[in-house]
Motif scaffolding. Structure first.
Motif, PDB file in Angstrom:
ATOM      1  N   ASP A 403       0.858  -1.204   0.000  1.00 45.39           N
ATOM      2  CA  ASP A 403       0.000   0.000   0.000  1.00 45.39           C
ATOM      3  C   ASP A 403       0.888   1.246   0.000  1.00 45.39           C
ATOM      4  O   ASP A 403       0.877   2.038   0.941  1.00 45.39           O
ATOM      5  CB  ASP A 403      -0.901   0.012   1.246  1.00 45.39           C
ATOM      6  N   ASP A 406      -0.592   4.689   0.814  1.00 44.66           N
ATOM      7  CA  ASP A 406      -1.420   4.835   2.006  1.00 44.66           C
ATOM      8  C   ASP A 406      -0.526   4.906   3.257  1.00 44.66           C
ATOM      9  O   ASP A 406      -0.243   3.888   3.888  1.00 44.66           O
ATOM     10  CB  ASP A 406      -2.374   3.629   2.066  1.00 44.66           C
ATOM     11  N   ARG A 408       0.359   5.380   6.958  1.00 44.45           N
ATOM     12  CA  ARG A 408      -0.368   5.242   8.222  1.00 44.45           C
ATOM     13  C   ARG A 408       0.592   5.401   9.399  1.00 44.45           C
ATOM     14  O   ARG A 408       1.815   5.387   9.214  1.00 44.45           O
ATOM     15  CB  ARG A 408      -1.037   3.861   8.306  1.00 44.45           C
ATOM     16  N   PHE A 410       1.642   3.895  13.271  1.00 44.88           N
ATOM     17  CA  PHE A 410       1.563   2.715  14.124  1.00 44.88           C
ATOM     18  C   PHE A 410       2.295   3.010  15.426  1.00 44.88           C
ATOM     19  O   PHE A 410       3.445   3.475  15.395  1.00 44.88           O
ATOM     20  CB  PHE A 410       2.217   1.508  13.431  1.00 44.88           C
ATOM     21  N   VAL A 424       3.090  -4.095  18.391  1.00 45.68           N
ATOM     22  CA  VAL A 424       1.807  -3.400  18.513  1.00 45.68           C
ATOM     23  C   VAL A 424       0.875  -4.241  19.391  1.00 45.68           C
ATOM     24  O   VAL A 424       0.762  -5.463  19.196  1.00 45.68           O
ATOM     25  CB  VAL A 424       1.167  -3.174  17.122  1.00 45.68           C
ATOM     26  N   VAL A 425       0.224  -3.586  20.326  1.00 39.13           N
ATOM     27  CA  VAL A 425      -0.675  -4.302  21.248  1.00 39.13           C
ATOM     28  C   VAL A 425      -1.943  -4.725  20.509  1.00 39.13           C
ATOM     29  O   VAL A 425      -2.573  -3.924  19.813  1.00 39.13           O
ATOM     30  CB  VAL A 425      -1.046  -3.396  22.444  1.00 39.13           C
ATOM     31  N   ARG A 426      -2.283  -5.972  20.666  1.00 44.47           N
ATOM     32  CA  ARG A 426      -3.545  -6.456  20.099  1.00 44.47           C
ATOM     33  C   ARG A 426      -4.666  -6.109  21.073  1.00 44.47           C
ATOM     34  O   ARG A 426      -4.534  -6.335  22.280  1.00 44.47           O
ATOM     35  CB  ARG A 426      -3.478  -7.971  19.889  1.00 44.47           C
ATOM     36  N   PRO A 427      -5.784  -5.604  20.587  1.00 47.20           N
ATOM     37  CA  PRO A 427      -6.875  -5.226  21.491  1.00 47.20           C
ATOM     38  C   PRO A 427      -7.616  -6.456  22.026  1.00 47.20           C
ATOM     39  O   PRO A 427      -7.427  -7.571  21.550  1.00 47.20           O
ATOM     40  CB  PRO A 427      -7.772  -4.373  20.607  1.00 47.20           C
ATOM     41  N   SER A 436       1.168  -7.974  17.990  1.00 52.85           N
ATOM     42  CA  SER A 436       1.508  -8.221  16.588  1.00 52.85           C
ATOM     43  C   SER A 436       2.820  -7.499  16.330  1.00 52.85           C
ATOM     44  O   SER A 436       3.022  -6.384  16.816  1.00 52.85           O
ATOM     45  CB  SER A 436       0.430  -7.666  15.650  1.00 52.85           C
ATOM     46  N   TYR A 438       5.440  -6.058  13.498  1.00 49.58           N
ATOM     47  CA  TYR A 438       5.600  -5.677  12.098  1.00 49.58           C
ATOM     48  C   TYR A 438       7.067  -5.314  11.857  1.00 49.58           C
ATOM     49  O   TYR A 438       7.597  -4.380  12.462  1.00 49.58           O
ATOM     50  CB  TYR A 438       4.716  -4.476  11.753  1.00 49.58           C
ATOM     51  N   LEU A 466       2.163  -0.030   4.481  1.00 50.97           N
ATOM     52  CA  LEU A 466       2.107  -1.464   4.794  1.00 50.97           C
ATOM     53  C   LEU A 466       2.462  -2.332   3.592  1.00 50.97           C
ATOM     54  O   LEU A 466       2.131  -2.011   2.448  1.00 50.97           O
ATOM     55  CB  LEU A 466       0.706  -1.836   5.267  1.00 50.97           C
ATOM     56  N   TYR A 468       2.111  -6.549   2.884  1.00 48.94           N
ATOM     57  CA  TYR A 468       1.585  -7.732   3.570  1.00 48.94           C
ATOM     58  C   TYR A 468       1.191  -8.839   2.610  1.00 48.94           C
ATOM     59  O   TYR A 468       0.826  -8.606   1.465  1.00 48.94           O
ATOM     60  CB  TYR A 468       0.392  -7.370   4.453  1.00 48.94           C
ATOM     61  N   THR A 473       3.269  -9.183   7.937  1.00 51.44           N
ATOM     62  CA  THR A 473       3.066  -7.749   7.758  1.00 51.44           C
ATOM     63  C   THR A 473       4.372  -6.998   7.993  1.00 51.44           C
ATOM     64  O   THR A 473       5.093  -7.283   8.953  1.00 51.44           O
ATOM     65  CB  THR A 473       1.993  -7.233   8.741  1.00 51.44           C
ATOM     66  N   ASN A 588       3.502 -13.220  16.378  1.00 54.49           N
ATOM     67  CA  ASN A 588       3.254 -13.667  15.001  1.00 54.49           C
ATOM     68  C   ASN A 588       4.542 -13.833  14.200  1.00 54.49           C
ATOM     69  O   ASN A 588       4.501 -14.180  13.021  1.00 54.49           O
ATOM     70  CB  ASN A 588       2.332 -12.691  14.271  1.00 54.49           C
TER      71      ASN A 588
END
Lengths: 603, 169
Positions: A403, A406, A408, A410, A424-427, A436, A438, A466, A468, A473, A588
């Motif tokens: 992308d 795009d 973003r 993080f 990154v904290v998973r909710p 996760s 990256y 990103l 992926y 990712t 991951n």
């Protein structure tokens, strides 16, 4: 023919020829690029043109190499030979553009100059399957460039036809290189049997056509014996067709004995222009006309009519008892020799009806026109078919996304090992795997251009795009800054990961950026040099493993101490390998710890 | 052509008549391939969440362009597991699979959503469902963490009785 230098001596036939040629090539290339995404929405928009131009060059070279022998087997193909050099120049242009696209896509944005990268990224010259197939392509292209550059009659006249012809026989070497380039490149990655069959059949067609023609030509090269006077008995005068020639071989060279207007003359069979077979030409307006490009010579003197200056050797001929006798001693080129007079001209046979056409003639005979039009129509139909078939066979693109437009943000903890990545904290309620990860990379073929060491362990905001594929990712980083960590997070990041045990795995090393999104395909031999460039530039190497069900896992490669191995795996990328090492899970991300000296090649 | 060039052509093609077919044969017949991982190391795939076996019945769920196949297995009265895969390549990055006990009404991830695992390509993934799922099927939420958005959600078929009825919203 020409007495002054002109770039192209245009005539209507050349315009039609070039028009059809360029239209067919444009149709193929544009069609290939248009059809491919219709069949495969994952098609890489940068890779498709590389395939379109490369395959167009291969097809065109196959056609070019078919024309010569076809003309030897059936003279009605000669109109295709008339402007063959323009086809060669177009092939060279297609190959050059293919090479430019490859340089621009696989070698640009690396840590060395793209041209150096092309020559230095793979030096496995001692291996058959890991051989740098690009070098074969470069070799073929260099030969095609030399041929295209010397294709003009200026060079033909200055080098002389024998040297020019020898130089241009380099096309056979170029073709062999090209077959090697395709077999050790595209066909190592693309395993579609139909595509391989296309290549095999086209190569067999070329080889068989040339071997058959060479064998036929060899039969004509048997020397004719001399009589006691040192003359050659050419045969009865009536065996020589009116306005045509009978070709004999003497002292290893061919001599064309022409009969015309009640006379018989003999000249060398080799046209001065390109050494074309004058004996297969025709006497038109009293001049022997070469079937290849229409160069003309006076049969009695071997000289072209003024203002042209071409000259060929002549031979003395006699007619005794109704038979033509020839003195095989050549006279210097352009020496007039008295023609032998046919004693009873009234008994001469009528001119043969064999069709004859040279490109500068205003019209083609109906029969020849029909013949050649049908062949061209078949060829164009084949091109149309290939436009729809080859993109499907080329396929094998994978679903991967980049992308790149795009950008973003993080937020997460930045970690420098085992490769720079953000955590990154998973909710929600996450249990064991609460994060996760990256992997971070930079622009082009490089690692992230941020202060990884300084930000290691800090809570950061990373800006990037990103990349992926299949659950993996990555972030192509545009910037990163430290920000205050959220105080409410109760989730604790396991720094050491979860050991899963020691395993022996078979797979292939790829560069993570290309495999996970930038390139499709981003693995196998065809992508080897780009993989080397990316890993050398700092992109983390990844070991790809699959099971029989098609499940694919990727492992970040580090050595047994957890250090990067980028510079130690470059000679092993894209080859089947076996690696035994400890697998550690970081949410991951899966990491394979093994010393590169212990990697084992499987082929 | 003059005879020397004809000879040159003939000799070249005598050589190429062997060289080109040999190149094609060796290059294609002995093409190296990366073998699949050997049996013992499949345990690694299992540890990584890939499903070792598949349930008999799989339910197909279509969420826009992304299709899923899911299967449920009741291991015991209190434990059950979910087998799920994306039928086509993943269209979003970092897709996480969550379970919630109720039906989802809006397109956001509830705070109490329970993470089951992550999707990987088109491979079948094995995930353990919470005990509550044996009595109340609940819903699955497919969430893209990298895009921070719910990709799709659908109610799970009941573990008891028919597996029909799953639908995406």
């Amino acid at each position: 023919m020409s007495v002054a230098y002109r770039v192209v001596q245009w005539n209507p036939q050349k315009r039609i020829y070039d028009g059809i040629l360029l239209a067919a090539v444009a149709f193929y290339v544009v069609g290939f690029m248009w059809v491919t995404p219709l069949f495969d929405t994952n098609a890489d928009p940068m890779n498709v043109p590389i395939r379109a131009y490369g395959s167009a060059a291969f097809i065109l070279l196959t056609i070019i190499l078919s024309i010569g022998p076809l003309c030897r087997l059936d003279s009605r193909f000669l109109p295709l030979l008339y402007n063959r050099r323009h086809m060669g120049v177009v092939t060279c242009a297609l190959g050059l553009y293919h090479g430019y696209l490859v340089l621009n896509w696989y070698h640009k944005y690396g840590n060395i100059d793209p041209l150096v990268s092309l020559l230095a990224s793979n030096t496995n010259y001692d291996s058959f399957f890991s051989f740098p197939f690009e070098t074969l392509g470069i070799g073929a292209l260099l030969i095609l460039i030399v041929m295209a550059a010397t294709s003009h009659d200026f060079w033909l006249a200055n080098l002389t036809a024998p040297i020019w012809k020898a130089l241009h026989m380099g096309v056979y070497v170029a073709y062999t290189f090209l077959v090697g380039h395709v077999v050790l490149g595209a066909l190592q990655s693309n395993t579609n049997p139909i595509l391989a069959t296309f290549v095999v059949l086209s190569a067999f067609w070329i080889v068989c056509l040339h071997v058959v023609t060479a064998w036929r030509e060899n039969r004509h090269d048997q020397n004719t014996s001399l009589d006691p006077e040192g003359l050659i008995d050419v045969g009865p005068v009536d065996e020589v067709p009116e306005h045509r020639a009978k070709i004999i071989c003497a002292s290893g060279e061919r001599i064309a004995v022409f009969r015309y207007d009640g006379k018989v003359s003999a000249i060398s069979n080799a046209c001065q222009h390109q050494n074309g077979p004058l004996g297969e030409g025709q006497v038109i307006d009293g001049l022997v006309t070469c079937p290849w490009h229409g160069y003309q010579y006076d049969p009695a003197s071997g000289a072209s009519p003024p203002p042209f200056t071409e000259k060929i050797p002549t031979f003395a001929v006699f007619i005794r008892h109704g038979r033509v006798l020839l003195d095989p001693t050549p006279h210097p080129a352009g020496t007039p020799v008295e023609p032998a007079i046919v004693p009873n001209p009234s008994s001469t046979q009528s001119p043969d009806n064999q069709e004859f056409f040279v490109g500068y003639f205003p019209t083609m005979t109906k029969g020849m026109s029909r013949f050649i039009s049908r062949r061209i129509a078949v060829l164009l139909l084949a091109v149309v078919m290939l436009v729809f078939v080859l993109p499907v066979l080329h396929g094998e693109y994978h679903h991967a996304r980049s992308d790149f437009r795009d950008v973003r943000e993080f937020d997460g903890f930045l970690r420098a090992a085992p490769a720079p990545h953000i955590v990154v904290v998973r909710p929600g309620e996450t249990g064991k795997h609460a994060f996760s990860r990256y992997v971070l990379i930079g622009r082009g073929k490089s690692g992230p251009k941020i202060d990884v060491a300084g930000l290691d362990g800090k809570y950061v905001r990373v800006r990037g795009t990103l990349i992926y594929r299949d659950g993996g990712t990555m972030i192509s980083v545009k910037g990163a800054e430290e920000i205050p960590a959220p105080s409410t997070s109760a989730k604790t990041e396991p720094l050491d990961g979860e050991p899963l045990g020691t395993y022996t795995l078979q797979g292939e090393i790829v560069d993570s950026k290309c495999y996970f999104g930038t390139m499709r395909p981003g693995n196998t031999a065809v992508h080897r040099q780009c993989t080397v460039r990316c890993i050398a530039g700092g992109i983390p190497p990844v070991f790809l493993v699959r099971d029989e069900s098609g499940n694919t896992m990727s492992f970040l490669l580090v050595d047994s101490n957890g250090s990067t191995v980028n510079d130690r795996v470059l000679s092993m990328v894209a080859d089947p390998l076996e690696i035994k090492g400890e697998v550690v899970r970081l949410d991951n991300l899966f990491v394979l710890k093994a010393d590169p000296t212990q990697y084992r090649r499987l082929s | 052509m003059i005879r020397t060039r004809r000879l040159m052509h003939r000799q070249m093609f005598l050589l190429l008549a062997f060289l080109i077919p040999a190149l094609l044969f060796v290059g294609l017949a002995f093409r190296p391939d990366v073998p699949p991982v050997s049996k013992p190391d499949i345990t690694l795939l299992t540890k990584a969440g890939f499903a070792p076996t598949l349930p008999g019945n799989l339910t197909r769920i279509q969420a826009g362009e992304q299709g899923f196949e899911i299967g449920l297995e009741a291991k015991s009265p209190m434990t059950s597991s979910l087998i799920i895969r994306s039928v086509n390549p993943l269209l979003k990055p970092d897709l996480l699979v969550y379970w919630v006990p109720e039906s989802i009404q809006n397109h956001s991830l509830p705070e109490h959503a329970l993470l089951l695992g992550e999707l990987m390509g088109t491979s079948f993934r094995h995930m353990t469902l919470p005990t509550a799922a044996t009595t109340e099927p609940g819903s699955l939420v497919i969430y893209s963490l990298a895009h921070q958005e719910v990709f799709t959600h659908f109610t799970l078929p009941s573990l008891v009785g028919s597996e029909k009825g799953a639908h995406a919203s």
